[in-house]
Write a protein that holds these residues in place. Structure first.
Motif, mmCIF file in Angstrom:
data_model
loop_
_atom_site.group_PDB
_atom_site.id
_atom_site.type_symbol
_atom_site.label_atom_id
_atom_site.label_comp_id
_atom_site.label_asym_id
_atom_site.label_seq_id
_atom_site.Cartn_x
_atom_site.Cartn_y
_atom_site.Cartn_z
ATOM 1 N N ASP A 279 0.835 -1.202 0.000
ATOM 2 C CA ASP A 279 0.000 0.000 0.000
ATOM 3 C C ASP A 279 0.875 1.260 0.000
ATOM 4 O O ASP A 279 0.422 2.332 -0.372
ATOM 5 C CB ASP A 279 -0.944 0.007 1.206
ATOM 6 N N ARG A 280 2.146 1.082 0.379
ATOM 7 C CA ARG A 280 3.038 2.239 0.372
ATOM 8 C C ARG A 280 3.257 2.777 -1.044
ATOM 9 O O ARG A 280 3.709 3.904 -1.231
ATOM 10 C CB ARG A 280 4.390 1.853 0.986
ATOM 11 N N LEU A 281 2.952 1.972 -2.050
ATOM 12 C CA LEU A 281 3.152 2.423 -3.441
ATOM 13 C C LEU A 281 2.172 3.533 -3.824
ATOM 14 O O LEU A 281 2.462 4.357 -4.690
ATOM 15 C CB LEU A 281 2.986 1.254 -4.417
ATOM 16 N N VAL A 282 1.025 3.510 -3.191
ATOM 17 C CA VAL A 282 0.023 4.528 -3.498
ATOM 18 C C VAL A 282 0.241 5.712 -2.571
ATOM 19 O O VAL A 282 -0.066 5.653 -1.385
ATOM 20 C CB VAL A 282 -1.409 3.980 -3.322
ATOM 21 N N GLN A 283 0.794 6.779 -3.121
ATOM 22 C CA GLN A 283 1.213 7.897 -2.273
ATOM 23 C C GLN A 283 0.344 9.124 -2.471
ATOM 24 O O GLN A 283 -0.054 9.450 -3.581
ATOM 25 C CB GLN A 283 2.670 8.245 -2.593
ATOM 26 N N THR A 284 0.080 9.798 -1.356
ATOM 27 C CA THR A 284 -0.692 11.028 -1.406
ATOM 28 C C THR A 284 0.245 12.216 -1.581
ATOM 29 O O THR A 284 1.259 12.304 -0.919
ATOM 30 C CB THR A 284 -1.464 11.214 -0.092
ATOM 31 N N VAL A 285 -0.107 13.096 -2.508
ATOM 32 C CA VAL A 285 0.642 14.340 -2.632
ATOM 33 C C VAL A 285 -0.307 15.452 -2.221
ATOM 34 O O VAL A 285 -1.181 15.858 -2.977
ATOM 35 C CB VAL A 285 1.147 14.570 -4.068
ATOM 36 N N ARG A 286 -0.126 15.841 -1.013
ATOM 37 C CA ARG A 286 -1.066 16.781 -0.410
ATOM 38 C C ARG A 286 -1.248 18.035 -1.274
ATOM 39 O O ARG A 286 -0.272 18.660 -1.688
ATOM 40 C CB ARG A 286 -0.559 17.169 0.975
ATOM 41 N N GLY A 287 -2.507 18.352 -1.542
ATOM 42 C CA GLY A 287 -2.805 19.539 -2.326
ATOM 43 C C GLY A 287 -2.794 19.313 -3.826
ATOM 44 O O GLY A 287 -3.243 20.171 -4.585
ATOM 45 N N SER A 288 -2.288 18.142 -4.258
ATOM 46 C CA SER A 288 -2.206 17.896 -5.698
ATOM 47 C C SER A 288 -2.981 16.664 -6.147
ATOM 48 O O SER A 288 -3.797 16.725 -7.052
ATOM 49 C CB SER A 288 -0.743 17.745 -6.124
ATOM 50 N N GLY A 289 -2.716 15.552 -5.500
ATOM 51 C CA GLY A 289 -3.388 14.342 -5.941
ATOM 52 C C GLY A 289 -2.666 13.103 -5.447
ATOM 53 O O GLY A 289 -2.224 13.053 -4.301
ATOM 54 N N TYR A 290 -2.502 12.116 -6.342
ATOM 55 C CA TYR A 290 -1.874 10.871 -5.948
ATOM 56 C C TYR A 290 -0.776 10.487 -6.924
ATOM 57 O O TYR A 290 -0.761 10.916 -8.080
ATOM 58 C CB TYR A 290 -2.908 9.750 -5.874
ATOM 59 N N ARG A 291 0.111 9.627 -6.432
ATOM 60 C CA ARG A 291 1.233 9.180 -7.238
ATOM 61 C C ARG A 291 1.479 7.717 -6.946
ATOM 62 O O ARG A 291 1.276 7.244 -5.824
ATOM 63 C CB ARG A 291 2.475 10.002 -6.879
ATOM 64 N N PHE A 292 1.942 6.981 -7.928
ATOM 65 C CA PHE A 292 2.272 5.572 -7.759
ATOM 66 C C PHE A 292 3.780 5.434 -7.911
ATOM 67 O O PHE A 292 4.318 5.684 -8.986
ATOM 68 C CB PHE A 292 1.545 4.735 -8.814
ATOM 69 N N SER A 293 4.429 5.066 -6.830
ATOM 70 C CA SER A 293 5.880 5.025 -6.867
ATOM 71 C C SER A 293 6.415 4.138 -5.755
ATOM 72 O O SER A 293 5.745 3.914 -4.748
ATOM 73 C CB SER A 293 6.417 6.452 -6.686
ATOM 74 N N ASN A 294 7.615 3.607 -5.940
ATOM 75 C CA ASN A 294 8.195 2.810 -4.865
ATOM 76 C C ASN A 294 9.273 3.570 -4.098
ATOM 77 O O ASN A 294 9.769 3.098 -3.086
ATOM 78 C CB ASN A 294 8.739 1.486 -5.401
ATOM 79 N N ARG A 295 9.651 4.750 -4.607
ATOM 80 C CA ARG A 295 10.543 5.580 -3.804
ATOM 81 C C ARG A 295 9.700 6.242 -2.734
ATOM 82 O O ARG A 295 8.617 6.755 -3.022
ATOM 83 C CB ARG A 295 11.206 6.648 -4.680
#
Lengths: 231, 231
Positions: free
Chosen positions: A213-229
């Motif tokens: 679930d860590r792959l689905v990241q929230t970018v506060r104020g913008s949206g979402y990102r899918f990443s493993n970093r």
DNA sequence: GGCCTTTGTCACGCGACTGTCACATCGGGC
DNA sequence: GCCCGATGTGACAGTCGCGTGACAAAGGCC
């Protein structure tokens, strides 16, 4: 899958009406145009998934229209079925040479028309690409519609599946809720933007047992990102 | 066994006519296309059992067409015989590398063509040798049209048989109702998509006594899949 | 013609999925 | 620490996809 849009370009109203009626009853969304000029307007605002084009039209022949559209980068992949009253071989050749994907000679049975429409749509639909996508222990096989992490199968609902599929083909990039609605739900649906949050939540919950679930990241104020970093 | 469908892709009408005439007289059902675009249309709605493809075609070379089709999962198992006017070894190599199953150099005798067609069909169809398919306790013998699980015979109606046969030759992959109608019912029939559900149901009921109905899996929102891994 | 099998369609019902809301929680600016 | 907007979370009702039994039409067989 939302209803496919079909644009009929035909100057004789009775025929147009009849065809439109049959198509609507079969569940398609139908737009009509009686000449090429109107056709272009409808193409612009409806973005049809398929076009039925009459051979003889008042302002420009249907063949001409077809040829022009197929040369236009924005329209070249809209499949076109030509309708012609003439049964001559000559026309068949002309229609297909002009770039039509199929043709039918009038009179035709509604059944046959529907069958050809289905065939053409089916052909246009599947984009040729890699079926198996992998990203950081996650594996998505689109042909068998399975998602797994190692040996563990991950069960997803249809929307979560599409969402994950989109993310896996567009990693490392932030998408606003609006963009996600556009790309995952489809351009013409209207739902609350916060609905995205809920499905993000559901996707995360499904990935949680594998710790992904860590792959689905929230970018506060913008949206979402899918990443493993890490964020 | 119904008549085999053969699609001729050839731009020179005289040759096309002659070949078509010969094949029809030999009891085949024949469709014709004069370029690659038309060929794709005919493939979609006729689902030919075999294709004859000319080497030189106006829009795309026949070799290119062959290569593309063989890479398409939906078409890869349609056998192709290339027709070429050049006798050079070079072409032979190219044709076979492109994925053609056989090739012939013009001019050829009708008799020879028929012989090759039969040979290729025999090889492709489960007629010559490989006509028993097995999958997870299920056994389907296509030559005797029998299905069994261990010692237990399983009785199926014609459509259920074809459906199962298709599934057993295309496991682990999701098919939409439309695709199944295409491949099992035939490209040019038009029936309700939900009809598929009913036949799926009938197939499952037939498999149930053996406990094999689990192989027929529903993928909600997409279609059906035949697999022995749990859904 | 009668009987049986096969086939496509329909109507009903259940359960899964979806969109929305209300409330909890968080995170940054002061 | 406090405030406020942004996001997480659980619950809920409507919708929709699918399973299921029934049925009529069509075709084969005697």
């Amino acid at each position: 899958m939302s209803a496919k849009r079909i644009l009929i370009v035909e100057d004789e109203k009775p025929i147009r009406d009849m065809v439109a009626f049959g198509l609507r009853r079969a569940g398609y969304e139908v737009a009509e145009a009686e000449d090429c000029r109107e056709a272009r307007a409808r193409i612009a605002d409806q973005r049809p998934d398929l076009m039925l084009v009459d051979w003889m039209l008042p302002d420009m022949s249907g063949l001409e229209l077809t040829r022009t559209l197929k040369r236009d980068r924005d329209c070249e992949d809209i499949p076109i079925i030509m309708l012609t009253a003439r049964a001559e071989e000559q026309d068949k050749v002309g229609g297909l040479e002009g770039g039509a994907d199929d043709y039918m000679t009038k009179p035709f049975s509604p059944r046959e028309l529907l069958a050809r429409i289905q065939a053409v749509l089916r052909r246009a639909a599947p984009g040729g690409g890699e079926d198996v996508i992998e990203f950081d222990r996650l594996r998505l096989d689109d042909s068998s519609h399975r998602v797994s992490c190692g040996e563990e199968e991950i069960a997803l609902g249809p929307t979560e599946y599409r969402l994950l599929h989109f993310f896996m083909t567009h990693t490392e990039r932030v998408f606003t809720r609006g963009q996600l609605l556009d790309r995952v739900w489809g351009g013409n649906t209207y739902v609350e933007e916060r609905t995205v949050d809920v499905h993000i939540r559901r996707l995360r919950k499904a990935l949680e047992p594998s710790g992904l679930d860590r792959l689905v990241q929230t970018v506060r104020g913008s949206g979402y990102r899918f990443s493993n970093r890490d964020a």
